[in-house]
Design an enzyme around this catalytic site. Structure first.
Site, PDB file in Angstrom:
ATOM      1  N   ARG A  36       0.428  -0.651  -0.197  1.00  0.00           N
ATOM      2  CA  ARG A  36      -0.312   0.034  -0.277  1.00  0.00           C
ATOM      3  C   ARG A  36       0.846   1.245  -0.216  1.00  0.00           C
ATOM      4  NH1 ARG A  36      -1.362   4.801   2.548  1.00  0.00           N
ATOM      5  NH2 ARG A  36      -0.665   4.016   4.525  1.00  0.00           N
ATOM      6  N   GLU A  37       1.202   1.212   1.339  1.00  0.00           N
ATOM      7  CA  GLU A  37       2.596   2.693   1.294  1.00  0.00           C
ATOM      8  C   GLU A  37       3.464   2.588  -0.583  1.00  0.00           C
ATOM      9  OE1 GLU A  37       3.969   6.160   3.101  1.00  0.00           O
ATOM     10  OE2 GLU A  37       2.620   5.512   3.544  1.00  0.00           O
TER      11      GLU A  37
ATOM     12  N   HIS B 202      -6.673  -0.718   2.712  1.00  0.00           N
ATOM     13  CA  HIS B 202      -6.569   0.723   3.527  1.00  0.00           C
ATOM     14  C   HIS B 202      -7.604   2.507   2.486  1.00  0.00           C
ATOM     15  CE1 HIS B 202      -4.091   4.889   5.279  1.00  0.00           C
ATOM     16  NE2 HIS B 202      -4.393   5.024   4.359  1.00  0.00           N
TER      17      HIS B 202
ATOM     18  N   ARG C 298     -10.212   0.018  11.568  1.00  0.00           N
ATOM     19  CA  ARG C 298      -9.583   0.727  12.079  1.00  0.00           C
ATOM     20  C   ARG C 298      -9.023   2.265  11.192  1.00  0.00           C
ATOM     21  NH1 ARG C 298      -4.314   2.398   9.764  1.00  0.00           N
ATOM     22  NH2 ARG C 298      -6.304   3.645   8.273  1.00  0.00           N
TER      23      ARG C 298
ATOM     24  N   HIS D 180       2.184   5.144  12.530  1.00  0.00           N
ATOM     25  CA  HIS D 180       2.559   5.384  11.036  1.00  0.00           C
ATOM     26  C   HIS D 180       3.206   6.150  10.916  1.00  0.00           C
ATOM     27  CE1 HIS D 180       2.257   4.633   6.074  1.00  0.00           C
ATOM     28  NE2 HIS D 180       2.313   5.938   6.588  1.00  0.00           N
TER      29      HIS D 180
ATOM     30  N   HIS E  86       6.491   8.664   9.088  1.00  0.00           N
ATOM     31  CA  HIS E  86       7.763   8.809   7.801  1.00  0.00           C
ATOM     32  C   HIS E  86       8.838   8.603   8.540  1.00  0.00           C
ATOM     33  CE1 HIS E  86       5.022   8.189   4.561  1.00  0.00           C
ATOM     34  NE2 HIS E  86       3.370   8.963   5.356  1.00  0.00           N
TER      35      HIS E  86
ATOM     36  N   HIS F 223      39.462  -3.519  16.867  1.00  0.00           N
ATOM     37  CA  HIS F 223      37.789  -4.332  16.935  1.00  0.00           C
ATOM     38  C   HIS F 223      37.544  -5.412  16.585  1.00  0.00           C
ATOM     39  CE1 HIS F 223      35.278  -0.311  15.912  1.00  0.00           C
ATOM     40  NE2 HIS F 223      36.381  -0.161  17.167  1.00  0.00           N
TER      41      HIS F 223
END
Length: 421
Positions: free
Chosen positions: A49-50, A109, A169, A230, A232, A322
């Site tokens: 979706r996103e 959505h 939702r 949600h 960004h 390291h």
């Protein structure tokens, strides 16, 4: 450069100890309280979706089915799909994915309208995610509705979705630039109407962890339902915001593979590492690399070199200090065990700043130590000096470094004193 355990130029290292061995006084020690859900979070995976809003994304049905199947096998709780109202192809694809019988629940959505909700229910989804903006900017320049109209419409749509036996939702867009009184009033109303979750969205990626904690904790005191978040990444805070939201009482986090999305992207499950045991037991972490590689190929991007876990140098160690510590005990310079994700670390021996302990580990990996071979540390330091002389002039490939080591070893076997050069 994550490599395999043998033959890749990585020095042999000790097994990685448990990740939860921090002293009680360490700042890394988790302090749980009654609000925190870091040990029981759920993932709503939004790549389909996103991710479809990513500039390079063009998902065919075949792509969508494979991505959805991989995500379900990985263990995500929900998979969110593009609104079926956006196109006939989106409608058909949504309906098809709902018919696959995946373990993950399928969501879509949609706008907070009865028409969109009906289309979503027609597809056979397990849940409908309703969204509408309530910030002053979006009320003025997007839908033009007052808060009272938004509230009455939301309750009508929620009642319809619930009557169809489907999860629902309700989320605002641009939550962090919305009036707090409006958010609390609206969310209290939809909570009373029976939603499973309310959602808050940092649509423009401007929130900080402190802002997130304050809003989530305040909202937690007003609603009894679950809280979805949600984020960004426009200002680089999405991962920190997600963890902070869970600490404040959120229950669900939206993610996307490689963070692809309309802005810089959302967040992927691999970054929520505050609950190692829960995460290891719930999600099939070794599948992550395959998922990211497939999505990267579909949207025609490379996995960033500094991508957590799967970036090519995520578990690479180069400096002498390291390398020595990593070989003795990997937890000295690693907070995450690469083996959890089916990966291995890489201890470089082809750098001017690499110490002799890394080369010693490589010699052991090649089986050249012991009687008749490299028997003393001084011999190892001599071959390191040879490697360094070359590295002062030009880069050295691992095969070239191995050749120098083998040549020195052959001289030792033949009783020939190595020549300094």
């Amino acid at each position: 450069m994550c490599g395999t355990a043998n033959g890749n130029g990585s020095a042999a290292v000790a097994p990685h100890p448990a990740q939860d061995h921090n002293p009680a006084t360490s700042v890394y020690s988790q302090v749980q309280d009654y609000l925190s859900n870091t040990g029981r979070y759920k993932i709503i995976e939004s790549t389909l979706r996103e991710g479809e809003q990513f500039s390079n994304a063009f998902f065919t049905r075949e792509h969508k089915v494979k991505i959805a199947t991989m995500l379900s096998d990985f263990g995500v709780d929900y998979i969110e799909l593009t609104s079926p109202v956006s196109s006939q192809a989106s409608y058909d694809d949504c309906k098809h994915i709902c018919s696959l019988g995946l373990k993950a629940k399928i969501l879509t959505h949609v706008r907070c309208s009865l028409e969109d909700a009906k289309k979503a229910v027609e597809c056979g989804v397990d849940g409908v995610d309703l969204v509408i903006g309530i910030s002053s900017l979006l009320k003025q320049y997007s839908h033009g509705k007052s808060l009272e109209i938004v509230k009455s419409t939301a309750i009508e749509v929620i009642e319809y979705v619930k009557s169809a036996g489907v999860e629902v939702r309700f989320s605002s867009e641009d939550s962090f630039r919305s009036d707090l009184v409006d958010i609390l009033s609206l969310y209290k109303a939809v909570d009373q109407a029976g939603v499973q979750r309310v959602g808050i969205a940092d649509t423009v990626g401007g929130a900080t962890p402190r802002m997130v904690y304050d809003l989530v904790r305040t909202l937690r005191g007003v609603v009894g339902c679950d809280i979805e978040c949600h984020f960004h990444d426009d200002t680089g805070c999405s991962v920190a915001n997600a963890v902070t939201a869970l600490e404040g009482g959120a229950t669900h986090i939206d993610t996307s593979v490689l963070g692809i999305g309309e802005r810089d992207g959302a967040l992927m499950a691999r970054m929520v590492v505050t609950a190692p045991e829960y995460t290891k037991n719930k999600y099939k972490l070794p599948k992550l690399k395959e998922i990211e590689e497939y999505v990267a190929s579909v949207v025609e991007v490379n996995i960033p070199f500094n991508n957590p876990i799967t970036g090519f140098c995520a578990f690479t160690h180069k400096a002498g200090i390291h390398a020595k510590a990593i070989i003795a005990n990997p937890s000295t310079y690693e907070i995450i065990d690469p083996a959890l994700f089916g990966l291995t670390r890489y201890v470089s021996i082809t750098s001017r700043i690499t110490g002799w302990n890394a080369v010693k580990g490589r010699i052991a990996q090649l089986g050249l130590d012991g009687p008749g071979g490299f028997e003393t540390d001084d011999q190892i330091k001599e071959v390191v000096a040879k490697l360094t002389r070359v590295l002062l002039v030009r880069p050295l490939a691992i095969d070239d470094a191995d050749s120098i080591i083998h040549a020195y070893h052959l001289n030792l076997q033949n009783g020939v004193k190595p020549q300094s050069s």
